[in-house]
Design an enzyme around this catalytic site. Structure first.
Site, PDB file in Angstrom:
ATOM      1  N   LYS A 194      62.474  41.584  85.298  1.00 36.08           N
ATOM      2  CA  LYS A 194      63.001  41.674  86.675  1.00 36.08           C
ATOM      3  C   LYS A 194      62.141  40.900  87.679  1.00 36.08           C
ATOM      4  CE  LYS A 194      64.085  46.434  85.542  1.00 36.08           C
ATOM      5  NZ  LYS A 194      64.120  47.820  85.953  1.00 36.08           N
ATOM      6  N   ASP A 229      63.776  55.862  82.998  1.00 40.09           N
ATOM      7  CA  ASP A 229      64.669  56.442  84.019  1.00 40.09           C
ATOM      8  C   ASP A 229      65.823  57.271  83.444  1.00 40.09           C
ATOM      9  OD1 ASP A 229      65.853  54.124  83.103  1.00 40.09           O
ATOM     10  OD2 ASP A 229      66.354  53.322  85.074  1.00 40.09           O
TER      11      ASP A 229
HETATM   12 MG    MG Z   1      67.537  52.907  88.837  1.00 42.25          MG
END
Ligand code: MG
Ligand code: ADP
Length: 491
Positions: A194, A229
């Site tokens: 990212k 996550d």
């Molecule tokens: Mg997220």
């Protein structure tokens, strides 16, 4: 925008798609032989997700899960051990922190837990943008910045938030980059992604990096849980509902995790009698078998930073749906004069059409499709006629439908894998799939197609037991809860 009347520069329509296309700002097609309607018809058939195809996808997902559990490297699905083997029960008590580093922002959060009675007494959070230069800094510089912001946040603790005297504050650290987890509170960074290019972190334990930086700030604080996550989302949803067995994130990217029995994980080499459950992070974005892909998907993949990888993610997640639609519209403009004689310059720009745009266009209920018209004007720089707008909406619907239905088939694949190992334990009772992420939350048509596929695949009886629902709290509270369940202090 300049117009080049380039009749000779345009390859004939029957030329192979691999022929490099001239990169001119605007050009005129060679012929009108192909109609937008015929491109659309082909798109419908290439993107079709009839029940037999969905069945194959869910079976392949279940089979790939088994292969990934048998041995590392044996499957597209990494099936990563989360080391989370005690899920929140509701008894958690006290003040815990969560820190979520997932992209350009990081979030810090504190949660005061009050056991079964008080539940989540209070939460507070703060969001900080990572300065761009820190994405190219040294590991110490990045983690010092994070720890300094955390220290500022901790300073403001008060009111309903009360840490117990003499105790070290504990943090659940959600870190959404590729990590080889080694225990509940350690994991080595495999690779920054990212856009991050921080030096000196790869190959290191990111928990140690953060603990050391917190030490340098003079913070009496430690990481008690390092969580992916989806794992945080599962823990957060499970806190409210014991029947949550699966969590799926559909946002920029996609991933899923679920509760697995330890004795179903051959690569763990645990004694047969081990018993107990753990959470597996499937990394299902890498799934690839049996997906109905189009030439537009293949071209997008080839132009991506990770060609050949994350094919499921590229077919179903938020980062890509808008871009697939753009590629279709570009072809329709080029080969079938969808927007008149010229190809709008902006439409040639990768990722200029975003998934929220296609979602908004699908919501347009006006007679003239005015919203579609204005988005096309803003994003692609075209004045469109009603006929073209209708086609655009159809393309959006086709891509969103394929994405939603395939995501649904993936979910059923996970459920079938679990059911196959424990007859009746999943389909025979209420089982909840907790959903999170901006795509799922904000795209109603996508959500509906996902649910339709789940219902079609499971049939009316079983699907009564399977609840696919948006999870209330997301991964933030989940990470704090996992810090609590993995606290160094006795509960
Ligand atoms: Mg997220
Ligand atoms: P992340 O996945 O980066 O952690 P989110 O879960 O908030 O972040 O998801 C953000 C993504 O959700 C965006 O990249 C976009 O693709 C998608 N999204 C956001 N809003 C909408 C919307 N209104 N309609 C469709 N998709 C949306």
């Amino acid at each position: 925008m300049s117009v080049i009347t380039a009749t000779s520069a345009v390859p004939p329509l029957h030329s192979p798609r691999s022929t490099p296309r001239p990169r001119v700002a605007m050009m005129v097609r060679s012929s009108n032989a192909v109609s937008a309607a015929s491109i659309l018809t082909k798109l419908h058939s290439d993107c079709a997700t009839p029940l037999p195809l969905l069945r194959q996808v869910s079976h392949a997902m279940a089979a790939d899960m088994r292969a990934g559990l048998a041995a590392d490297g044996a499957s597209d699905l990494k099936m990563i051990l989360s080391f989370v083997d005690s899920l929140p029960t509701g008894d958690e008590n006290g003040l815990y922190y969560a820190l979520d580093l997932g992209g350009t922002n990081f979030r810090v959060m504190r949660v005061q837990l009050g056991g079964k009675e008080g539940r989540v007494v209070a939460t507070e959070f703060d969001q900080v943008t990572i300065p761009h230069e820190l994405m190219f800094a040294t590991s110490e510089e990045l983690f010092d910045f994070i720890a300094s912001k955390l220290a500022k946040f901790v300073e403001k603790e008060g009111g309903k938030f009360e840490s117990r005297r003499g105790r070290t504050r504990e943090v659940g650290f959600t870190f959404s980059f590729a990590v080889k987890q080694t225990s509940i509170n350690s994991g080595v960074l495999i690779k920054w992604t990212k856009g991050f290019a921080v030096s000196g972190t790869e190959g290191r334990d990111v928990v140690a990096c953060l603990n050391e930086a917190m030490g340098r700030q003079g913070l009496n604080m430690r990481v008690s849980a390092l969580v992916n996550d989806t794992v945080g989302a599962l823990a957060g949803a499970r806190y409210w509902d014991d029947n949550v067995m699966v969590a799926v994130i559909l946002g920029t990217g996609t991933n899923a995790s679920y509760v697995e029995r330890v004795d179903n994980i051959p690569k763990l080499h645990a004694p047969k009698s081990a018993g107990g459950s753990t959470i597996i992070n499937t990394e299902w974005g890498a799934f690839s078998r049996g997906l109905p892909l189009t030439e537009f998907d293949r071209e997008m993949d080839a132009a991506s930073i990770n060609p050949g990888q994350q094919i499921f993610e590229k077919t179903i997640s938020g980062m890509y749906l808008g871009e697939i639609v753009r590629r279709v519209l570009h072809r329709m403009a080029e080969d079938a004069t969808l927007f008149g004689d010229s190809i709008p310059e902006k439409l040639q720009m990768p990722f200029s059409l975003r998934t929220p745009d296609i979602c908004t266009m699908q919501q347009d209920s006006s007679k003239d499709l005015e919203v579609v018209g204005s988005i096309l004007y803003d994003v692609a720089g075209v004045n469109s006629k009603l006929e073209s707008r209708k086609i655009v909406v159809d393309v959006c619907e086709t891509i969103a439908k394929r994405g939603g239905r395939l995501a649904g088939a993936g979910i059923v694949g996970i459920l079938q894998k679990m059911e196959g190992d424990s007859k009746g334990a999943v389909f025979g009772k209420r089982t909840v799939v907790a959903m999170d992420g901006g795509l799922y939350e904000h795209y109603p048509e996508y959500r509906r197609h996902l649910q339709d596929a789940v219902t079609e695949l499971l049939g009316p009886e079983i699907s009564k037991n399977i609840i696919v629902q948006h999870s209330k709290d997301g991964s933030g509270i989940g990470a704090a809860l996992l810090a609590a369940t993995n606290s160094i202090y006795p509960h």
